[in-house]
Design an enzyme around this catalytic site. Structure first.
Site, PDB file in Angstrom:
ATOM      1  N   ARG A 122     -10.617 -11.292   1.589  1.00 36.11           N
ATOM      2  CA  ARG A 122     -11.446 -12.364   1.019  1.00 36.11           C
ATOM      3  C   ARG A 122     -10.744 -13.714   1.093  1.00 36.11           C
ATOM      4  O   ARG A 122     -11.397 -14.753   1.142  1.00 36.11           O
ATOM      5  CB  ARG A 122     -11.826 -12.002  -0.416  1.00 36.11           C
ATOM      6  CG  ARG A 122     -10.673 -11.913  -1.383  1.00 36.11           C
ATOM      7  CD  ARG A 122     -10.975 -11.045  -2.598  1.00 36.11           C
ATOM      8  NE  ARG A 122     -10.989  -9.635  -2.257  1.00 36.11           N
ATOM      9  CZ  ARG A 122     -11.262  -8.657  -3.127  1.00 36.11           C
ATOM     10  NH1 ARG A 122     -11.548  -8.960  -4.384  1.00 36.11           N
ATOM     11  NH2 ARG A 122     -11.259  -7.394  -2.753  1.00 36.11           N
ATOM     12  N   LYS A 133       0.829  -1.197   0.000  1.00 28.27           N
ATOM     13  CA  LYS A 133       0.000   0.000   0.000  1.00 28.27           C
ATOM     14  C   LYS A 133       0.869   1.255   0.000  1.00 28.27           C
ATOM     15  O   LYS A 133       2.034   1.212   0.419  1.00 28.27           O
ATOM     16  CB  LYS A 133      -0.884   0.031   1.259  1.00 28.27           C
ATOM     17  CG  LYS A 133      -1.968  -1.015   1.325  1.00 28.27           C
ATOM     18  CD  LYS A 133      -2.736  -0.890   2.635  1.00 28.27           C
ATOM     19  CE  LYS A 133      -3.839  -1.932   2.742  1.00 28.27           C
ATOM     20  NZ  LYS A 133      -4.948  -1.666   1.814  1.00 28.27           N
TER      21      LYS A 133
END
EC number: 3.4.11.1
Length: 508
Positions: A360, A286
């Site tokens: 996920r 990130k």
């Protein structure tokens, strides 16, 4: 704080000792129309028109959020009267009531007042009941008094002066209001736990810390807890879950908590909370700006723990299971790489195109694990996608489900709890974006409809039960000067479970 309920029918001229009873303060609402009613009318009569004279003098105009303390009012047992402006009477809805309650609490908290009589819950609120008003007022107060200072060298250990609040309600509302006060206090305690876990730094709130918190919760509230380590998860073939922890020295923890409030054989509601205690993005790193807020990537896990704490304190007659896959997502020589293919507990192979789509990957194995409980419904809660923030901002949580009945229940609960959610699409056509040339599916589907394709990915692991997904990326915490965890969506989840427990299905 101690919350209690006392019946008082102001409109029938029966104040039940409120006017003459001793307390530090009585809180009275005044509408912008300056028409007195209820408690305000009774106090005006008892004080020979004092409130009328104050309004005519312009000292209280009733505009929303205004407050005025009156001291040593003749004919009133309370040492002070707090007048609170309510705004327009014909627009007095849940927001206006919440604003008025917060204005009252702020004024009271700025003093050394200990005991208060609170009459605002008796006011007619559009489409809301007195018991809702009691609970909303308790939550507003507890939000204002919440503070997180335990990481400071000199924590703020000072206690608030305000200790006892008596809510006045009409006689017919007394029973429901007492239950609402109990539930409101329990809900606030659960939200505080969720806030605390979110606000802790990630070098403290590790996967092991979450596991220990679950164990303490189980001990305090007589829950059943099991924590699976990495070797146990390997034996269960949770390859997707374990792929996320591969780059971290912090051991992954797979936490299972069970609350048994319903019949022994009644199917439970399963809550699955994303527990990424810090998310660097892994090899798909990130940007540095704002990365400190990635300690909040475990707020789904925190909301599961907070909800279970609230449910246990309420003593709801329902069975609830909480599942928390807890990991760190870190880059290292051993971390999962873009293009790697992992095998989920279900047996589906997943091409990891982006290691920053890790939520996920841990949730899918938890959703498969949930099948063993033969659940009545499964709800997963996750700070899953930035795309959901782009779509909905910071007001509504994203709700995804193909089950219309379950989605309807959750939306009803969100409205009742004033914890808003918005239903998002989950059409099969979006599944095409998850196709992979090399595995059964990819873990990302490109930029278009990012929150939808994330939910579509999860849906591939939920065929055995009714399922809903809450994306709380925009609602779990606030940034900027007010930075901190919000405690959402604990109110929504708790209300859903309250409703399920009340309709009798949970005890059958």
């Amino acid at each position: 704080m101690d919350f209690s309920i006392k019946a008082c029918d102001w409109t029938k001229g029966s104040s039940n000792g409120f006017l003459t009873g001793k307390s530090d303060c009585i809180v009275i609402g005044v509408f912008e129309s300056q028409t007195l009613s209820g408690a305000a009318l009774e106090i005006d009569a008892a004080t020979k028109g004092l409130l009328t004279r104050i309004i005519k003098a312009g000292d209280m105009d009733g505009k929303a959020g205004t407050t005025l303390f009156l001291h040593e009012v003749s004919g009133i047992g309370a040492s002070r009267v707090l007048l609170v402006g309510l705004g327009k009477q014909d627009a007095f809805n849940q927001k206006a009531y919440g604003d008025a309650a917060r204005a009252a609490w702020r004024a009271l908290l700025s003093t050394k007042i200990v005991q208060v009589t609170f009459t605002l819950a008796q006011l007619p609120i559009l489409e809301r009941s007195a018991d809702w008003a009691v609970r909303a007022a308790i939550l507003a107060l507890r939000e204002l008094t919440y503070k997180f200072t335990q990481m400071k060298s000199k924590p703020d250990t000072s206690a608030r002066a305000l200790k006892r609040i008596v809510f006045s309600v009409n006689t017919g509302d007394e029973k429901a209001a007492k239950l609402a006060a109990k539930q409101g206090a329990a809900l606030a305690n659960g939200m505080d736990l969720t806030r605390d876990l979110g606000n802790l730094p990630s070098n403290v709130c590790t996967p092991t810390y979450l596991a220990n918190t679950a164990k303490k919760l189980a001990k305090d509230w007589k829950l059943k807890v099991e924590v699976l380590g990495e070797k146990q998860c390997e034996a269960l073939k949770m390859g997707s879950f374990l792929s996320v922890t591969a780059g971290s020295v912090e051991p992954a923890q797979f936490i299972v908590l069970q609350y048994q409030g319903g019949a022994a054989k009644a199917a439970p509601v399963v809550l699955v909370g994303k527990g990424v205690t810090f998310d660097t993005g892994g090899i798909s790193l990130k940007p540095g700006e704002g990365m400190d807020e990635m300690k909040y990537d475990m707020c789904g896990a925190g909301s599961v723990l907070g909800t279970l704490r609230a449910v246990a304190e309420m003593g709801l007659k329902i069975n609830v299971v909480g599942i928390i896959p807890a990991v760190e997502n870190m880059p290292s020589a051993t971390a999962t790489k873009p293009g790697d293919i992992v095998t989920s507990m279900k047996g589906l192979t997943i091409e990891v195109l982006n290691t920053d789509a890790e939520g996920r990957l841990i949730l899918c194995d938890a959703l498969t694990y949930a099948e063993r409980f033969k659940p009545a419904a499964v709800i997963d809660i996750a700070t899953l996608t930035g795309a959901c923030i782009i779509a909905l901002g910071h007001h509504n949580s994203g709700l995804f489900s193909k089950d219309d009945a379950l989605a309807g229940e959750l939306l009803d609960a969100s409205r009742e709890a004033s914890d808003p959610a918005w239903r998002m699409p989950l059409d099969d056509e979006y599944q095409d974006q998850l196709k992979s040339n090399f595995a059964d599916l990819a873990n990302i589907g490109g930029r278009p409809a990012g929150s939808v394709t994330a939910a579509c990915f999860l849906s591939r692991f939920t065929e055995a039960y009714p399922w809903a997904h809450l994306d709380i990326a925009g609602t779990a915490w606030k940034s900027g000067a007010a930075k901190g965890a919000t405690g959402r969506p604990v109110p929504l989840l708790a209300q859903f479970l309250i409703d399920r427990a009340a309709d009798g299905r949970a005890t059958q």
